[in-house]
Design a protein around this motif. Structure first.
Motif, PDB file in Angstrom:
ATOM      1  N   CYS A   1       0.620  -1.206  -0.126  1.00 29.48           N
ATOM      2  CA  CYS A   1      -0.283   0.069  -0.033  1.00 29.48           C
ATOM      3  C   CYS A   1       0.736   1.322  -0.117  1.00 29.48           C
ATOM      4  O   CYS A   1       0.368   2.327   0.143  1.00 29.48           O
ATOM      5  CB  CYS A   1      -0.959  -0.263   1.141  1.00 29.48           C
ATOM      6  SG  CYS A   1      -2.247  -1.405   1.231  1.00 29.48           S
TER       7      CYS A   1
ATOM      8  N   LEU B   1      -0.072   3.383  -2.788  1.00 28.57           N
ATOM      9  CA  LEU B   1      -1.640   3.587  -3.016  1.00 28.57           C
ATOM     10  C   LEU B   1      -2.097   4.743  -2.221  1.00 28.57           C
ATOM     11  O   LEU B   1      -1.731   5.096  -0.908  1.00 28.57           O
ATOM     12  CB  LEU B   1      -2.417   2.179  -2.619  1.00 28.57           C
ATOM     13  CG  LEU B   1      -1.856   1.047  -3.517  1.00 28.57           C
ATOM     14  CD1 LEU B   1      -2.785  -0.108  -2.787  1.00 28.57           C
ATOM     15  CD2 LEU B   1      -1.988   1.219  -4.866  1.00 28.57           C
TER      16      LEU B   1
ATOM     17  N   LEU C   1      -6.473   1.793  -2.112  1.00 29.43           N
ATOM     18  CA  LEU C   1      -6.311   0.713  -1.372  1.00 29.43           C
ATOM     19  C   LEU C   1      -7.956   0.154  -1.271  1.00 29.43           C
ATOM     20  O   LEU C   1      -8.100  -1.124  -1.335  1.00 29.43           O
ATOM     21  CB  LEU C   1      -5.836   1.101  -0.003  1.00 29.43           C
ATOM     22  CG  LEU C   1      -6.230   0.184   1.189  1.00 29.43           C
ATOM     23  CD1 LEU C   1      -5.483  -1.307   1.012  1.00 29.43           C
ATOM     24  CD2 LEU C   1      -5.527   0.443   2.427  1.00 29.43           C
TER      25      LEU C   1
ATOM     26  N   VAL D   1      -2.206  -6.736   4.555  1.00 28.97           N
ATOM     27  CA  VAL D   1      -1.928  -5.611   3.550  1.00 28.97           C
ATOM     28  C   VAL D   1      -0.887  -4.989   4.335  1.00 28.97           C
ATOM     29  O   VAL D   1      -0.533  -4.927   5.569  1.00 28.97           O
ATOM     30  CB  VAL D   1      -3.198  -4.611   3.854  1.00 28.97           C
ATOM     31  CG1 VAL D   1      -4.468  -5.026   3.135  1.00 28.97           C
ATOM     32  CG2 VAL D   1      -3.651  -4.513   5.239  1.00 28.97           C
TER      33      VAL D   1
ATOM     34  N   PHE E   1       2.042  -1.662   4.896  1.00 26.51           N
ATOM     35  CA  PHE E   1       2.516  -0.234   4.932  1.00 26.51           C
ATOM     36  C   PHE E   1       3.670   0.243   5.310  1.00 26.51           C
ATOM     37  O   PHE E   1       4.476  -0.428   5.928  1.00 26.51           O
ATOM     38  CB  PHE E   1       1.513   0.580   5.814  1.00 26.51           C
ATOM     39  CG  PHE E   1      -0.203   0.328   5.530  1.00 26.51           C
ATOM     40  CD1 PHE E   1      -0.709   1.087   4.675  1.00 26.51           C
ATOM     41  CD2 PHE E   1      -0.795  -0.754   6.139  1.00 26.51           C
ATOM     42  CE1 PHE E   1      -1.992   0.988   4.442  1.00 26.51           C
ATOM     43  CE2 PHE E   1      -1.980  -1.010   5.889  1.00 26.51           C
ATOM     44  CZ  PHE E   1      -2.778  -0.021   4.851  1.00 26.51           C
TER      45      PHE E   1
ATOM     46  N   PHE F   1      -5.310   5.701   6.718  1.00 23.31           N
ATOM     47  CA  PHE F   1      -5.206   4.388   6.481  1.00 23.31           C
ATOM     48  C   PHE F   1      -5.677   3.235   7.692  1.00 23.31           C
ATOM     49  O   PHE F   1      -6.131   2.527   7.470  1.00 23.31           O
ATOM     50  CB  PHE F   1      -3.825   4.061   6.161  1.00 23.31           C
ATOM     51  CG  PHE F   1      -3.333   4.508   4.744  1.00 23.31           C
ATOM     52  CD1 PHE F   1      -3.649   3.834   3.718  1.00 23.31           C
ATOM     53  CD2 PHE F   1      -2.117   5.433   4.611  1.00 23.31           C
ATOM     54  CE1 PHE F   1      -3.395   4.178   2.550  1.00 23.31           C
ATOM     55  CE2 PHE F   1      -1.895   5.577   3.341  1.00 23.31           C
ATOM     56  CZ  PHE F   1      -2.163   5.017   2.322  1.00 23.31           C
TER      57      PHE F   1
END
Length: 367
Positions: free
Chosen positions: A45, A48, A53, A70, A72, A119
């Motif tokens: 991500c 993104l 996302l 996911v 980060f 996020f």
């Protein structure tokens, strides 16, 4: 039949194989293929927006209900340094002129955003089974919110000290990232690349230092590497470079050609593309101004000034200014669909792990 099932049981996956989240190299298609084959697919991500996302995660959920990761970045936002950025722009000026570009044009901003409230709010809504981080962990309040969703939390350690820190902070499992790994080093409590060590030296030391399961990453691209990682105490492996030659990967054709050259192309740690050490295949820009360039602005600012060079050269098939991220295992990679590759890697590893040792004959030879 796996010697350590802690990661499989913790994450709810069939195979102890995690597809590395490689920003810019794979999205929903790659993650879904690995998930449906029994591994843990990952959605990177770092490049993104929250809206992107949401869209990518929606595609994954439409196609599989299996657990997904996911990922980060959680780097501190850099402080702009006008003088350093000007020196970097000046260092790249000859390439601008070569490509017919104005070296005085302002560098576009980098879009590698760290994990933040937006996020985190999306994680609370989407509730993925696994959330992983690179460059340490986000601030405590955000991490607590992620943990409250029930997600399992992973992060990368490049030293034993980082591994202990991550365990104390609440990680459910730790990714031991050896220096062989492609892409960005996950280092966050040191900036000394000279003391970074290899996977099979780092792995057993991390296993001995922490109580949580450990995932091996770096230089693993076939069943032999997976089996070796388990023998050294890993509960799973994270594999990146091997997935770059799959049709589901989103890398550009020059990158595929460089990877396909395997051992004929060397890799090196470089900071010229982003300002942070990352391993990639050596190309022109790395040779001529790096691989480690003191003038490069801090992560992720260095990439802005390279963006116009990439835009001008890549449409012609040039790899000169393109980050060709790759681990040291590119020569072991095979081009096949991601799902098939996941199963093939698992079968190869199990064959090694369950192979009975040969008994020596009376002359001391194996039979």
């Amino acid at each position: 039949m796996w010697p350590d099932r802690r990661i499989q049981d913790m994450l709810g996956i069939e195979l102890p194989i995690i597809q590395a989240p490689m920003a810019g190299a794979g999205l929903a298609d790659l993650a879904v293929a690995v998930c449906t084959a029994g591994g843990l697919g990952s959605l990177p991500c770092a490049l993104l927006s929250p809206e992107q996302l949401r869209d990518q995660f929606g595609i994954i959920r439409q196609r599989t209900t299996r657990p997904v990761n996911v990922n980060f970045f959680c780097h501190p936002p850099p402080e702009p340094e006008a003088a350093r950025e000007a020196r970097w722009q000046q260092r790249l000026a000859p390439y601008y002129r070569e490509l017919g570009l104005d070296p005085e044009i302002p560098a576009p901003p980098s879009n590698r955003a760290p994990f933040d409230d937006a996020f985190c709010t999306l994680i609370e809504e989407l509730r993925p089974e696994v959330v992983s981080f690179h460059f340490g962990l986000p601030e405590r309040s955000l991490l607590d919110r992620v943990a409250a969703t029930g997600a399992r939390i992973l992060s990368s350690a490049t030293t034993v000290d980082e591994a202990r820190w991550l365990e104390d902070a609440g990680c459910h499992a730790i990714i031991a990232q050896g220096v062989e790994a492609g892409g960005h080093r996950g280092m966050f409590r040191t900036d000394d690349t000279a003391t970074q060590i290899g996977t099979f030296a780092l792995l057993p030391q991390v296993v001995d230092a922490v109580r949580v399961p450990v995932i091996a990453a770096g230089g693993i691209a076939d069943g032999r590497g997976i089996a070796a990682a388990f023998m050294l105490g890993a509960s799973a492996v994270q594999i990146g470079t091997a997935y770059l030659l799959t049709p589901e990967a989103t890398i550009a054709e020059p990158h595929r050609r460089a990877l396909a050259a395997g051992p004929d192309r060397a890799t090196a740690l470089t900071n010229v593309f982003t300002g942070r050490p990352a391993r990639g295949i050596v190309n022109r820009i790395m040779q001529e101004i790096g691989p480690i360039a003191p003038d490069a602005p801090p992560f992720p600012l260095a990439g802005g000034a390279l963006a116009p060079l990439r835009s001008a050269s890549e449409p012609d098939g040039s790899e000169d200014f393109m980050p060709l991220w790759s681990g040291q295992s590119a020569g072991l990679c095979r081009a096949m669909p991601a799902g098939k590759l996941t199963r093939h890697l698992a079968d190869e590893a199990l064959a090694r792990l369950t192979q009975r040792p040969k008994r020596p004959d009376r002359k001391g030879h194996g039979q």
